[in-house]
Design a protein around this motif. Structure first.
Motif, PDB file in Angstrom:
ATOM      1  N   TYR A 103     -13.908  -6.404  -2.430  1.00 42.89           N
ATOM      2  CA  TYR A 103     -13.012  -5.743  -2.950  1.00 42.89           C
ATOM      3  C   TYR A 103     -13.722  -4.606  -3.771  1.00 42.89           C
ATOM      4  O   TYR A 103     -14.812  -4.770  -4.327  1.00 42.89           O
ATOM      5  CB  TYR A 103     -12.128  -6.521  -3.967  1.00 42.89           C
ATOM      6  CG  TYR A 103     -11.103  -7.456  -3.275  1.00 42.89           C
ATOM      7  CD1 TYR A 103      -9.793  -6.987  -3.034  1.00 42.89           C
ATOM      8  CD2 TYR A 103     -11.477  -8.816  -2.703  1.00 42.89           C
ATOM      9  CE1 TYR A 103      -9.023  -7.785  -2.560  1.00 42.89           C
ATOM     10  CE2 TYR A 103     -10.416  -9.422  -2.237  1.00 42.89           C
ATOM     11  CZ  TYR A 103      -9.142  -8.890  -2.176  1.00 42.89           C
ATOM     12  OH  TYR A 103      -8.494  -9.827  -1.330  1.00 42.89           O
ATOM     13  N   HIS A 109      -4.524  -4.502  -4.510  1.00 44.30           N
ATOM     14  CA  HIS A 109      -4.168  -5.951  -3.864  1.00 44.30           C
ATOM     15  C   HIS A 109      -5.216  -5.870  -2.575  1.00 44.30           C
ATOM     16  O   HIS A 109      -5.395  -6.843  -1.904  1.00 44.30           O
ATOM     17  CB  HIS A 109      -2.801  -5.723  -3.477  1.00 44.30           C
ATOM     18  CG  HIS A 109      -2.472  -7.050  -2.706  1.00 44.30           C
ATOM     19  ND1 HIS A 109      -2.435  -8.248  -3.202  1.00 44.30           N
ATOM     20  CD2 HIS A 109      -1.817  -6.910  -1.405  1.00 44.30           C
ATOM     21  CE1 HIS A 109      -1.990  -8.977  -2.180  1.00 44.30           C
ATOM     22  NE2 HIS A 109      -1.483  -8.376  -1.141  1.00 44.30           N
ATOM     23  N   ARG A 110      -5.490  -4.601  -2.059  1.00 42.90           N
ATOM     24  CA  ARG A 110      -6.282  -4.474  -0.658  1.00 42.90           C
ATOM     25  C   ARG A 110      -7.761  -4.635  -0.649  1.00 42.90           C
ATOM     26  O   ARG A 110      -8.206  -4.012  -1.635  1.00 42.90           O
ATOM     27  CB  ARG A 110      -5.871  -3.159  -0.034  1.00 42.90           C
ATOM     28  CG  ARG A 110      -4.405  -3.237   0.208  1.00 42.90           C
ATOM     29  CD  ARG A 110      -3.990  -2.579   1.477  1.00 42.90           C
ATOM     30  NE  ARG A 110      -2.976  -3.360   2.148  1.00 42.90           N
ATOM     31  CZ  ARG A 110      -2.832  -3.250   3.488  1.00 42.90           C
ATOM     32  NH1 ARG A 110      -3.753  -2.305   4.329  1.00 42.90           N
ATOM     33  NH2 ARG A 110      -1.868  -3.607   4.097  1.00 42.90           N
ATOM     34  N   ASP A 172      -8.187  -8.922  -7.488  1.00 42.20           N
ATOM     35  CA  ASP A 172      -6.854  -8.750  -7.032  1.00 42.20           C
ATOM     36  C   ASP A 172      -5.784  -9.032  -8.096  1.00 42.20           C
ATOM     37  O   ASP A 172      -5.731 -10.135  -8.436  1.00 42.20           O
ATOM     38  CB  ASP A 172      -6.366  -9.367  -5.683  1.00 42.20           C
ATOM     39  CG  ASP A 172      -4.882  -9.247  -5.340  1.00 42.20           C
ATOM     40  OD1 ASP A 172      -4.131  -8.535  -5.988  1.00 42.20           O
ATOM     41  OD2 ASP A 172      -4.827  -9.754  -4.174  1.00 42.20           O
ATOM     42  N   LEU A 174      -2.601  -8.967  -8.668  1.00 34.84           N
ATOM     43  CA  LEU A 174      -1.639  -9.672  -8.131  1.00 34.84           C
ATOM     44  C   LEU A 174      -1.739 -11.228  -8.330  1.00 34.84           C
ATOM     45  O   LEU A 174      -0.740 -11.897  -8.516  1.00 34.84           O
ATOM     46  CB  LEU A 174      -1.110  -9.471  -6.789  1.00 34.84           C
ATOM     47  CG  LEU A 174       0.190  -9.769  -6.503  1.00 34.84           C
ATOM     48  CD1 LEU A 174       1.329  -9.041  -7.196  1.00 34.84           C
ATOM     49  CD2 LEU A 174       0.397  -9.725  -4.974  1.00 34.84           C
ATOM     50  N   ARG A 175      -3.195 -11.721  -8.222  1.00 37.30           N
ATOM     51  CA  ARG A 175      -3.302 -13.111  -8.341  1.00 37.30           C
ATOM     52  C   ARG A 175      -2.913 -13.685  -9.529  1.00 37.30           C
ATOM     53  O   ARG A 175      -2.673 -14.898  -9.715  1.00 37.30           O
ATOM     54  CB  ARG A 175      -4.731 -13.569  -8.037  1.00 37.30           C
ATOM     55  CG  ARG A 175      -5.069 -13.265  -6.475  1.00 37.30           C
ATOM     56  CD  ARG A 175      -6.384 -13.084  -6.202  1.00 37.30           C
ATOM     57  NE  ARG A 175      -6.932 -12.902  -4.795  1.00 37.30           N
ATOM     58  CZ  ARG A 175      -7.752 -12.612  -4.191  1.00 37.30           C
ATOM     59  NH1 ARG A 175      -8.851 -12.701  -4.963  1.00 37.30           N
ATOM     60  NH2 ARG A 175      -8.241 -12.305  -2.771  1.00 37.30           N
ATOM     61  N   ILE A 208      -1.572  -2.835  -9.356  1.00 34.72           N
ATOM     62  CA  ILE A 208      -0.618  -3.469  -8.642  1.00 34.72           C
ATOM     63  C   ILE A 208       0.695  -2.651  -8.508  1.00 34.72           C
ATOM     64  O   ILE A 208       1.347  -2.133  -9.459  1.00 34.72           O
ATOM     65  CB  ILE A 208      -0.055  -4.884  -8.637  1.00 34.72           C
ATOM     66  CG1 ILE A 208      -1.581  -5.728  -8.760  1.00 34.72           C
ATOM     67  CG2 ILE A 208       0.771  -5.397  -7.804  1.00 34.72           C
ATOM     68  CD1 ILE A 208      -2.303  -5.828  -7.583  1.00 34.72           C
ATOM     69  N   ARG A 212       5.503  -5.196  -5.397  1.00 31.73           N
ATOM     70  CA  ARG A 212       4.950  -6.438  -5.600  1.00 31.73           C
ATOM     71  C   ARG A 212       4.988  -7.200  -6.916  1.00 31.73           C
ATOM     72  O   ARG A 212       5.272  -8.289  -6.960  1.00 31.73           O
ATOM     73  CB  ARG A 212       3.240  -6.387  -4.956  1.00 31.73           C
ATOM     74  CG  ARG A 212       2.996  -6.020  -3.884  1.00 31.73           C
ATOM     75  CD  ARG A 212       1.448  -6.039  -3.606  1.00 31.73           C
ATOM     76  NE  ARG A 212       1.109  -5.282  -2.487  1.00 31.73           N
ATOM     77  CZ  ARG A 212       1.047  -5.817  -1.270  1.00 31.73           C
ATOM     78  NH1 ARG A 212       1.475  -6.770  -0.928  1.00 31.73           N
ATOM     79  NH2 ARG A 212       0.702  -5.226  -0.228  1.00 31.73           N
TER      80      ARG A 212
END
Ligand code: ATP
Ligand code: MG
Length: 471
Positions: A103, A109-110, A172, A174-175, A208, A212
């Motif tokens: 990352y 997120h990607r 990330d 979002l985690r 993010i 999402r």
């Protein structure tokens, strides 16, 4: 030590013929096909299964070729990330090639670089949590559990796959929300180091996308519906975790502002944020209602600051609700309905409105909104006292609504037995605002006297109104 009950269930993996067929084709090419993620976790826990994620060392191009050769439909979902969706009959499998991700700085997120790998041992460490990183070999039923997920299920713990949780959560943002969501849905605790890292990494949620964040928020708000845990142990827990990790400050700063804001002990057991959380968890599992609850008192701190009391927080709250829900890209209908609930949640607060008044109000709102107001009032009251008790006002409104329904009362102008054209003819007037006024007056009249919603009677009423105006 891995806990025994989990492994007793392993033997019961019942894979469907479509999946076994796919695994056999992979086997023919020298690859082991595994199920991974939620399906393995839920099978071990005896929970219902949703989607099926599968994985192997086979490269995506080869998966596509193999499936096409055998007449299965395939949808490439992100070839750079190794994702291919395979359709066999009515079954869908998302295949992702074993990989290791790198990352970039920040929490987007990607992954910036993906390298495919040959083993689940390596693949497991690019996944988020140990309970999500177990592999079940389809043909043998063997479990490969490189990060100790089964043990964590036994301990009811969410823990990152890496011993260095910052590496996982820092990659990330979002985690962090997924962490709160899985803890909420499954009723698990968060392992201590994972939790500390979440607090440090929460600011990364700013990277993010709103969509999402919205999707994860919805899952947290509906966490009780996923596996049937009581909302107090799932939804309320998820909301507390968002708060305690600091995720709330990033995704819903308007609510973070409510933290610790005290309110009159005469009506409230809890400060504003805790009251908001409890109200949300007390509401029945309907996403619009829960969003309304989540935002119903969001304007209280602002009011308090501006004017020293909380009056008018319903009107100001409506505009906060609209801003928040639009920012999170909710659809217009959800925004309108949730913001409307916020605007009207103080209706008949003391429960003293007379029945005809209630009936007129409900007829104007329509049945669905009137019922939703009863639901939010009930949740609001329960969220104030912290108990699941009967709420008299809401019960009364529901009774009035039932009686209106039984009596065939109109809930909206379209339920009237006359049209705009009828009104113009009966009143002897042309098109214009007066037609709408008469229609609204008829609705209010028939709300309390449903028997009058019949053409002969309506005609007389319209004529009377027209004469009265002339006089
Ligand atoms: P659910 O029951 O909600 O579908 P799930 O565990 O299957 O739960 P998915 O979102 O379907 O969750 O993802 C499948 C698997 O992919 C996860 O179990 C996890 O191993 C991995 N995964 C998904 N999203 C991420 C992410 N953001 N970071 C790391 N791993 C992820
Ligand atoms: Mg899944």
């Amino acid at each position: 030590m891995r806990s025994a009950p989990c492994f007793a269930v392993v033997m019961n993996f019942a894979f469907e013929p479509e999946l076994i067929r796919l695994a056999e084709l992979f086997h023919g090419k020298g690859f082991l096909l595994c199920v991974v993620g939620g399906r393995v976790r839920n099978s071990l826990m005896g929970l219902p299964l949703s989607d099926t994620d599968v994985t192997s060392a086979m490269r995506p191009e080869e998966v596509i070729a193999l499936c096409r050769e055998n007449g299965f439909a395939v949808v490439p979902k992100g070839l750079d990330f190794g994702m291919v969706e395979v359709h066999i009959g009515d079954k869908t499998y998302e295949h992702t090639t074993f990989r290791a991700d790198t990352y970039a700085e920040g929490g987007a997120h990607r992954p910036k670089r993906v390298s495919f790998s040959d083993s689940p041992q390596e693949d497991a460490f690019r996944r988020d949590f140990t309970v999500n990183a177990m592999y079940a070999e389809v043909l043998t039923g063997n479990i490969v559990d490189p990060t100790g997920g089964a043990e964590d299920i036994g301990r009811r713990l969410i823990r990152t796959t890496s011993r260095d949780p910052r590496a996982i959560l820092g990659d990330d943002g979002l985690r962090i929300m997924r962490l709160c969501r899985f803890a909420a849905e499954l009723g698990f605790d968060i392992e201590e180091n994972t939790f500390e890292a979440a607090k440090e990494c929460a600011p990364l949620l700013a990277d993010i996308s709103a969509e999402r964040v919205r999707d994860e928020l919805v899952k947290i708000l509906m966490a009780d519906a996923k596996y049937g845990l009581p909302a107090q142990e799932s939804v309320l827990r998820g909301l507390h975790l968002l708060d305690e990790t600091g995720a709330l400050d990033v995704i819903l700063p308007e609510l973070a502002r409510c933290r610790g804001v005290e309110q009159s002990p005469k009506y409230h057991r809890f400060p504003v944020l805790e009251h908001i959380f409890r109200t949300t968890a007390m509401a029945k599992p309907d996403i619009t209602l829960r969003l309304g609850c989540l935002l119903h008192d969001a304007a209280k701190p602002e009011m308090l600051e501006k004017q020293g009391n909380m009056h008018g927080h319903d009107a100001a709250g409506e505009s906060i609700a609209r801003d928040v829900l639009r920012r999170l890209r909710f659809d217009n209908d959800t925004v309108d309905r949730a913001a409307w609930l916020v605007r009207n949640h103080m209706f008949d607060l003391d429960g003293r409105a007379k029945e005809p008044t209630l009936k007129r109000r409900f007829a104007g709102w329509g049945k669905e909104r009137a019922l939703a107001i009863a639901d939010i009032r009930e949740a609001d009251f329960r969220g104030s006292v912290g108990e699941d008790i009967e709420v008299g006002t809401a019960e009364r409104w529901r009774r009035v609504l039932r009686e209106m329904e039984e009596a065939g009362a109109p809930f909206g102008e379209s339920d009237l037995e006359c049209t705009g054209a009828d009104i113009m003819e009966w009143a002897g007037i042309g098109p214009g605002p007066r037609v709408g006024e008469i229609k609204a007056a008829l609705l209010m009249h028939c709300a309390a006297k449903p028997k009058d919603n019949e053409r002969g009677k309506l005609k007389r009423l319209v004529r009377d109104m027209a004469c009265e105006r002339k006089r």
